[in-house]
Design an enzyme around this catalytic site. Structure first.
Site, PDB file in Angstrom:
ATOM      1  N   ILE A 181       8.641 -16.131  -3.506  1.00  0.00           N
ATOM      2  CA  ILE A 181       8.361 -14.701  -3.590  1.00  0.00           C
ATOM      3  C   ILE A 181       8.786 -14.009  -2.301  1.00  0.00           C
ATOM      4  CG2 ILE A 181       5.973 -14.866  -2.706  1.00  0.00           C
ATOM      5  CD1 ILE A 181       5.220 -12.856  -5.005  1.00  0.00           C
ATOM      6  N   CYS A 182       9.229 -12.761  -2.441  1.00  0.00           N
ATOM      7  CA  CYS A 182       9.540 -11.917  -1.284  1.00  0.00           C
ATOM      8  C   CYS A 182       8.910 -10.561  -1.557  1.00  0.00           C
ATOM      9  CB  CYS A 182      11.050 -11.852  -1.027  1.00  0.00           C
ATOM     10  SG  CYS A 182      11.994 -11.073  -2.341  1.00  0.00           S
ATOM     11  N   GLN A 183       9.522  -9.488  -1.089  1.00  0.00           N
ATOM     12  CA  GLN A 183       8.946  -8.170  -1.331  1.00  0.00           C
ATOM     13  C   GLN A 183       9.261  -7.671  -2.736  1.00  0.00           C
ATOM     14  OE1 GLN A 183       6.719  -6.772   0.492  1.00  0.00           O
ATOM     15  NE2 GLN A 183       6.533  -4.925  -0.738  1.00  0.00           N
ATOM     16  N   THR A 222       6.154  -9.479  -4.203  1.00  0.00           N
ATOM     17  CA  THR A 222       4.802  -9.140  -3.756  1.00  0.00           C
ATOM     18  C   THR A 222       4.465  -7.686  -4.083  1.00  0.00           C
ATOM     19  OG1 THR A 222       5.015 -10.767  -1.987  1.00  0.00           O
ATOM     20  CG2 THR A 222       3.256  -9.156  -1.759  1.00  0.00           C
ATOM     21  N   GLY A 259      12.310  -9.255  -4.729  1.00  0.00           N
ATOM     22  CA  GLY A 259      13.091 -10.203  -5.515  1.00  0.00           C
ATOM     23  C   GLY A 259      14.433 -10.628  -4.951  1.00  0.00           C
TER      24      GLY A 259
END
Length: 122
Positions: free
Chosen positions: A61-63, A89, A65
């Site tokens: 996961i990141c901010q 996120t 995608g």
């Protein structure tokens, strides 16, 4: 093509104890992350590979995608069962799901009721 997991399926995998790797930078991670997510900023990901199990799914996961897709691609090339979390996120938090602040992963549990001190109960 990088396999993605949607927010609902990710929430189910998370609730079942899925391994979550957050590839955002440390400042973003400290500001709010999925409970239990391990911080491994994208540039540092190669340094933690030995600590990631190959025998179970890894949810990256990141901010939003983009970075998680890059990390997922790398992990899959190296034999990991990695999946990029769609929406990242930001979508997790927008859906009202719990987030933890600070540098520690936090416990992967549902939010608990606030504690009431004896002074507040009076």
């Amino acid at each position: 093509m990088v396999p993605e997991i949607d927010q609902q399926r990710f929430a189910e995998a998370h609730a079942a104890g899925g391994l979550v790797v957050d590839v955002r930078n440390s400042g973003e991670y400290r500001a709010g992350h999925v409970p239990g997510a391990r911080s491994a900023p994208l540039p540092d990901l190669p340094l933690v590979l030995a600590e990631l199990p190959k025998g179970r799914p890894v949810y990256v996961i990141c901010q939003s995608g983009g970075r998680s897709a890059q990390a997922t691609s790398l992990l899959r090339q190296l034999g990991y069962d990695a999946h990029s979390v769609s929406g990242g996120t930001a979508a997790w938090i927008e859906a009202g799901r719990p987030a933890i602040t600070g540098a520690a992963p936090g416990a992967p549990t549902a939010p608990t009721a606030p504690t009431v001190t004896p002074e507040e109960a009076r």
